[in-house]
Write an enzyme that holds these catalytic residues in place. Structure first.
Site, PDB file in Angstrom:
ATOM      1  N   GLU A   1      44.598  35.419  40.467  1.00 38.11           N
ATOM      2  CA  GLU A   1      44.174  35.695  39.091  1.00 38.11           C
ATOM      3  C   GLU A   1      45.192  36.619  38.430  1.00 38.11           C
ATOM      4  OE1 GLU A   1      40.215  37.292  38.484  1.00 38.11           O
ATOM      5  OE2 GLU A   1      39.406  36.153  40.177  1.00 38.11           O
TER       6      GLU A   1
ATOM      7  N   GLU B   1      34.340  32.496  28.514  1.00 34.04           N
ATOM      8  CA  GLU B   1      33.041  32.289  29.160  1.00 34.04           C
ATOM      9  C   GLU B   1      32.010  33.210  28.496  1.00 34.04           C
ATOM     10  OE1 GLU B   1      33.271  31.397  33.643  1.00 34.04           O
ATOM     11  OE2 GLU B   1      35.067  32.602  33.270  1.00 34.04           O
TER      12      GLU B   1
ATOM     13  N   LYS C   1      29.473  35.176  30.745  1.00 31.95           N
ATOM     14  CA  LYS C   1      29.936  36.020  31.842  1.00 31.95           C
ATOM     15  C   LYS C   1      29.369  37.426  31.667  1.00 31.95           C
ATOM     16  CE  LYS C   1      33.963  37.061  34.618  1.00 31.95           C
ATOM     17  NZ  LYS C   1      35.419  37.011  34.744  1.00 31.95           N
TER      18      LYS C   1
ATOM     19  N   GLU D   1      35.235  40.712  29.025  1.00 36.93           N
ATOM     20  CA  GLU D   1      35.181  39.734  30.110  1.00 36.93           C
ATOM     21  C   GLU D   1      34.993  38.306  29.610  1.00 36.93           C
ATOM     22  OE1 GLU D   1      35.756  40.143  33.242  1.00 36.93           O
ATOM     23  OE2 GLU D   1      35.878  42.327  33.310  1.00 36.93           O
TER      24      GLU D   1
END
Length: 333
Positions: free
Chosen positions: A248, A305, A308, A314
Site C-alpha cells: 500500500e 470508499e 470505510k 480514509e
C-alpha cells in the site's frame, strides 16, 4: 493459477469495496485492463471479484482477513479449506501472493491477533505447498512502518522492542520459505504527523535537491527513506536477504485536516496526482540502499470508499470515481 511469466508493470492497485456505489466487479476488471493495471490486491476473498478476474491475466494478492486468523492458526484443515475455496477453485486467476492478515501490530486494535499470525501463515503455506503451488504463490503478511521504533536516519532503522518479539520469528519464517515481506508505506502520514520536520516537496517526490545524506547515500524523497529504514531493521533482525513488496502507498485527495506551509490542505487533488504519478515512475528503480530495483508497489486505492470507518480522510484515496472516470490523469504504461 499457473504463472506463465511476470508482467512488466511494477505498479498495481488495492481494490477495496467498502462503498455503496461502485461499478460491478466485471466492469472494474475491464477498467483495469483498459488502464493497463496488471496487478491487484484484494483484502479478502470475494467470489464475484475472483470470478471476474478469471482469464484477465491480472496478478493478484489475495488477503486472509484478520478475523479469520484464529481459526486458520488453530487448524490445518481450516487452512486447507481456505486455500481450496479461495485459490484452487479459481484456476484461471493468477494468484501471486497470499497476504495473511493486515497490519497486525501491538500498537493497534489488531494486537489481539499477534499470537495467531505466524501459525496462520505457516498453515496457509503448508496448504499452498500441499496443493503444489509453493513455487508459484508466495505467502507473507503486510506490516505498517509504525512497527519501527527508529526510522531516522535510515541507517539507524530498527523495530520497536514491542514489535521485535513477534516480528523476529516471522522474518525467520519468510527467509526460510523465500518470500518477501509485505509493507504498507505512507509518506502522507509521516508528513502530516511531522509537518514541522518534513517538507511537502520531500513527501511528494519533488524536492529540487538532496535533502540529506546518510551512510554516503543521498535521499531526495521520504518514500526511499522509509523503505530503507525498514530494510536496515530487517538486516538487524536476520532478514537481510528479504525483498520488500510495498502493498500500500498513496495520497488522499480530500478529507484531511493537515495543512502545508502555505496554509493549503495537504489533501488536494493536485497533491494526490503528483504523489501517485511520481510514485509510478520512481519505483522503476530502487532505493539508495537497495539500488537494484524495481520496487513492486500497489497504490491505495482503486476507488474512494464512502463506508470505510475512521476519519474522513480514509474515504478519499481513490484513483477513480464510481463512474469509472479518473480523478486526475494517471498513466500506468
Amino acid at each position: 493459477m499457473v504463472m506463465k511469466g511476470i508482467t512488466d508493470a511494477q505498479i498495481g492497485v488495492n481494490y477495496g469495496i467498502l462503498d455503496d456505489n461502485l461499478p460491478s466487479k466485471p466492469d472494474v476488471i475491464t477498467l483495469c485492463k483498459q488502464s493497463n493495471i496488471q496487478r491487484m490486491r484484494l483484502f479478502w476473498p470475494d467470489a464475484d471479484t475472483l470470478n471476474a478476474l478469471g482469464g484477465s491475466n491480472i496478478e493478484v494478492i489475495l488477503g486472509v482477513d484478520n478475523k479469520d486468523l484464529p481459526g486458520i492458526a488453530s487448524s490445518q484443515d481450516a487452512a486447507n479449506s481456505w486455500v481450496q475455496n479461495n485459490v484452487k477453485n479459481y484456476p484461471n486467476v493468477r494468484f501471486k501472493y497470499i497476504a495473511v492478515g493486515n497490519e497486525i501490530s501491538p500498537f493497534t486494535d489488531n494486537a489481539q491477533y499477534i499470537p495467531d499470525l505466524l501459525p496462520a501463515m505457516s498453515n496457509i503455506y503448508n496448504a499452498i505447498s500441499s496443493a503444489g503451488l509453493a513455487n508459484q504463490i508466495k505467502v507473507s503478511t503486510p506490516i505498517q512502518t509504525e512497527l519501527l521504533g527508529q526510522s531516522y536516519p535510515p541507517s539507524e532503522g530498527a523495530f520497536d522492542p514491542k514489535a521485535q518479539g513477534f516480528m523476529g520469528p516471522i522474518i525467520e519464517f519468510l527467509v526460510n520459505i523465500n518470500s518477501p515481506l509485505l509493507a504498507n508505506v505512507y509518506p502522507y502520514f509521516s508528513y502530516t504527523d511531522h509537518p514541522q520536520d518534513i517538507s511537502l516537496e520531500y513527501a511528494l517526490f519533488i524536492s529540487p535537491s538532496v535533502v540529506f545524506t546518510d551512510d554516503n547515500l543521498e535521499y531526495r524523497n521520504l518514500f526511499d527513506a522509509m523503505l530503507d529504514a525498514l530494510y536496515v531493521a530487517l538486516e538487524k533482525s536476520g532478514g537481510g536477504s528479504l525483498q520488500i513488496v510495498v502493498t500500500e502507498s498513496g495520497w488522499p485527495s480530500d478529507g484531511g485536516t493537515a495543512t502545508s506551509s502555505d496554509g493549503r490542505p495537504a489533501t488536494l487533488i493536485d497533491n494526490a496526482s503528483t504523489y501517485n504519478n511520481n510514485l509510478i515512475q520512481h519505483v522503476k528503480g530502487g532505493t539508495p540502499r537497495r539500488p537494484g530495483g524495481p520496487i513492486e508497489t500497489y497504490i491505495f486505492a482503486m476507488f474512494d470508499e464512502n463506508q470505510k470507518p475512521g476519519p474522513e480522510v480514509e474515504k478519499h484515496w481513490g484513483l477513480f470515481s464510481p463512474d469509472k472516470q479518473p480523478k486526475y490523469p494517471i498513466n500506468f504504461n
